[in-house]
Design a protein around this motif. Sequence first.
Motif, PDB file in Angstrom:
ATOM      1  N   ASP A  69      -4.296 -20.528   6.481  1.00 17.96           N
ATOM      2  CA  ASP A  69      -3.325 -20.395   5.395  1.00 17.96           C
ATOM      3  C   ASP A  69      -4.001 -20.225   4.040  1.00 17.96           C
ATOM      4  O   ASP A  69      -3.327 -19.962   3.040  1.00 17.96           O
ATOM      5  CB  ASP A  69      -2.387 -21.608   5.374  1.00 17.96           C
ATOM      6  CG  ASP A  69      -3.100 -22.911   5.048  1.00 17.96           C
ATOM      7  OD1 ASP A  69      -4.295 -23.042   5.409  1.00 17.96           O
ATOM      8  OD2 ASP A  69      -2.484 -23.803   4.440  1.00 17.96           O
TER       9      ASP A  69
ATOM     10  N   VAL B 123      -7.544 -13.407  -1.206  1.00 22.61           N
ATOM     11  CA  VAL B 123      -6.779 -12.225  -0.808  1.00 22.61           C
ATOM     12  C   VAL B 123      -7.775 -11.116  -0.497  1.00 22.61           C
ATOM     13  O   VAL B 123      -8.617 -10.757  -1.330  1.00 22.61           O
ATOM     14  CB  VAL B 123      -5.813 -11.778  -1.917  1.00 22.61           C
ATOM     15  CG1 VAL B 123      -5.055 -10.521  -1.478  1.00 22.61           C
ATOM     16  CG2 VAL B 123      -4.831 -12.903  -2.258  1.00 22.61           C
TER      17      VAL B 123
ATOM     18  N   GLU C  25      -5.290 -14.535   2.859  1.00 21.85           N
ATOM     19  CA  GLU C  25      -4.262 -13.505   3.028  1.00 21.85           C
ATOM     20  C   GLU C  25      -4.953 -12.168   3.256  1.00 21.85           C
ATOM     21  O   GLU C  25      -5.833 -11.775   2.479  1.00 21.85           O
ATOM     22  CB  GLU C  25      -3.366 -13.435   1.793  1.00 21.85           C
ATOM     23  CG  GLU C  25      -2.244 -12.415   1.910  1.00 21.85           C
ATOM     24  CD  GLU C  25      -1.349 -12.368   0.679  1.00 21.85           C
ATOM     25  OE1 GLU C  25      -0.480 -11.465   0.632  1.00 21.85           O
ATOM     26  OE2 GLU C  25      -1.537 -13.200  -0.229  1.00 21.85           O
TER      27      GLU C  25
ATOM     28  N   LYS D 146      -6.196 -19.522  -2.598  1.00 20.59           N
ATOM     29  CA  LYS D 146      -6.276 -18.530  -1.533  1.00 20.59           C
ATOM     30  C   LYS D 146      -7.262 -17.411  -1.856  1.00 20.59           C
ATOM     31  O   LYS D 146      -7.480 -17.059  -3.016  1.00 20.59           O
ATOM     32  CB  LYS D 146      -4.903 -17.895  -1.278  1.00 20.59           C
ATOM     33  CG  LYS D 146      -3.933 -18.745  -0.495  1.00 20.59           C
ATOM     34  CD  LYS D 146      -2.708 -17.920  -0.124  1.00 20.59           C
ATOM     35  CE  LYS D 146      -1.774 -18.695   0.783  1.00 20.59           C
ATOM     36  NZ  LYS D 146      -0.626 -17.865   1.219  1.00 20.59           N
TER      37      LYS D 146
ATOM     38  N   LYS E  49      -9.623 -13.142   9.532  1.00 22.86           N
ATOM     39  CA  LYS E  49      -9.743 -14.432   8.856  1.00 22.86           C
ATOM     40  C   LYS E  49     -10.884 -15.251   9.454  1.00 22.86           C
ATOM     41  O   LYS E  49     -11.645 -15.911   8.734  1.00 22.86           O
ATOM     42  CB  LYS E  49      -8.427 -15.203   8.960  1.00 22.86           C
ATOM     43  CG  LYS E  49      -7.288 -14.610   8.149  1.00 22.86           C
ATOM     44  CD  LYS E  49      -5.982 -15.390   8.349  1.00 22.86           C
ATOM     45  CE  LYS E  49      -4.838 -14.757   7.580  1.00 22.86           C
ATOM     46  NZ  LYS E  49      -3.572 -15.514   7.751  1.00 22.86           N
TER      47      LYS E  49
ATOM     48  N   LYS F 195      -4.449  -8.048   3.914  1.00 21.47           N
ATOM     49  CA  LYS F 195      -3.538  -6.908   3.802  1.00 21.47           C
ATOM     50  C   LYS F 195      -4.222  -5.671   4.378  1.00 21.47           C
ATOM     51  O   LYS F 195      -5.294  -5.274   3.888  1.00 21.47           O
ATOM     52  CB  LYS F 195      -3.163  -6.663   2.337  1.00 21.47           C
ATOM     53  CG  LYS F 195      -2.470  -7.840   1.660  1.00 21.47           C
ATOM     54  CD  LYS F 195      -2.182  -7.529   0.195  1.00 21.47           C
ATOM     55  CE  LYS F 195      -1.492  -8.682  -0.508  1.00 21.47           C
ATOM     56  NZ  LYS F 195      -1.227  -8.374  -1.937  1.00 21.47           N
TER      57      LYS F 195
END
Length: 630
Positions: A322, A275, A325, A273, A299, A327
């Motif tokens: 998916d 982040v 990620e 992933k 994304k 934030k």
Amino acid sequence: MPARIIETNPRPFKAKTIDPVTLDIIENALRNARIEMDATLVRTAMSPGIREQGDAFPMIANPAGKMIVGQFGSFIDGFLRGWDGSIEEGDMIFLSDPYSCEGAISHSNDWLVLLPVYRSGRLIAWTAMFGHQSDIGGKVAGSMPIDARAIFEEGVRIPPVKIWRKGEYNEDLIKLVMHQTRKPDWCAADLNALIASCRVAARRIDEMCARFGEDDVVAAMDQLLARNHRAMKALIATSVSTDKVSFEDYVCDDGVGYGPYKIKCTMQRVGDKVVLDFDGTDPQSDAAINFYLNENMFKMFFGIYMIMVFDPQIMFNDGFYDLIEVKIPEGSLLKPRYPAALSGRTHALGRIFDLLGALLGQRTPEFLCAAGFSSSPHLMYSGRDQRPGKNGEWFQLFQIGFGGIPGKPFGDGPDGHSLWPGFTNVPNEFLERYFPLRIERYEALADTGGAGLNRGGNGILMSYRFLSAGSVSIHDDRWFTYPWGVNGGAPGSRARKILEKADGTQTIVANKLDSLDVDAGDQLHFITWGGGGWGNPLERDPALVGLEIRQGLVSEAGARAYGVVADAEGRVDAAATSALRAELAAAQPAEPAIFNRGGTVGELRAACEAETGLPAPRQPVWHHLAIAAE
């Protein structure tokens, strides 16, 4: 409570493997359907922002709401989570409130239409289109007040409602909405264009199902999503480091005297992933420059950037979400709390692209682009047309300006281009035919692109001569900070706006303002910013610089930034050029900084008034935080 999808045929779609030829045919049929959505829109809409510039964005999604073709990524999952209602065959959803769809549309001027596509009693796909409306009411013409303190000041807000319910049109709803706007004829035509575009795509999906079968079409969509997931997983593994990389950039001001506002992002690969953490971004503004950033939208931005830089053959869709990620701190500039104003969000939206380029390029400078024309500067001009025969009829212009694209590892940035690749300019002939103005100049402004081995694109000078008294509003940025250069390249020039009165007197005006009164005969010189340069300008071919002097893209004086001595005809003095380059090279650092911002924020503040003619913005004060602390 999430939305309820009602289907009269409960049979699930069969899982199938689609052969490569059929998959390719369905993929391109979906692409073409998206293109047909755009064509339908621009041939049906009335407002110049949509009809002439293409400020609208289509999408086709699978039954689960994942985008298969489009641009901004899917917002359907957020809509379905937040709407307590049913979805049935014959329904169509209409909305414009960003807070009702998790920021999938980012200000109330964007009207969104969602069409669930049914076949044989089953939901087989979604089509959607949103477009910018030139006026939705509110306190100023254009509905984007700079000084708004809450979204209520920015015009009509439409929660998710059914514009069609089981095939029945909600005419009263549309009458109510159109009653709020200054341009109901434009808004009604544009809304019908959005609806028609969605229906065209729905028909094409139905035709695909008739040809290939419903199960095959849905299975093909799933395979396209899975293919994108595999490709992005490989790109992330090879292009994103496990070490943290951070970058910050700024929105220059909020239009009411405060700025700059920092946007910061840190990127790191953790396992498979990526982040992306916006911790360190400034709190939300009291004014209208907040950008409610939808995580799925970001994304998609990240995915598009990765694909276009590293593997442009991939068709981007929602299949990789998916793997990312995101934030975003609550109460920040990028996730403001309701009812924060949002109408000026375009500047933070554009700055996201500069931020992405800087994050992805720091570890691989050979792929690093400079900062460029990362915004959509708006000009709004409205009033009563006082020309003979016009009878004082209301006019209202909304136009998006273009600027300099950044220098790139593989070449120069284009001059006078749009942030969004699909946008086109409004023809001058259109403007002069339908509005009381004349375009005196429309040209790429020499030397506004940052010098570099690969030059940044030049900004645009557009001079509007007003033929009737009226009111002007401006939304623009990058007048205080510079579009940074990279790998030894110089920053691009900053934006400027100059009001020249009919008597010839000139005044520098702000890049964000509302309700500037203009008289017949006045001119507004609307100057946008250039792109940053890439690489050492002393390595640029002198003959190319000479050619650009002849083309009007670089001036005789501006050529010296490249160490080139030439006359006004572009004839290069080879000996003088060699001597100047040696002198300039001796003054360069042995290892130039990766980013050239043109100075720190403190240095830019100190020099602001002398360099721009405008006072420096004051350090932001976040009153809502102080109130919350009490």
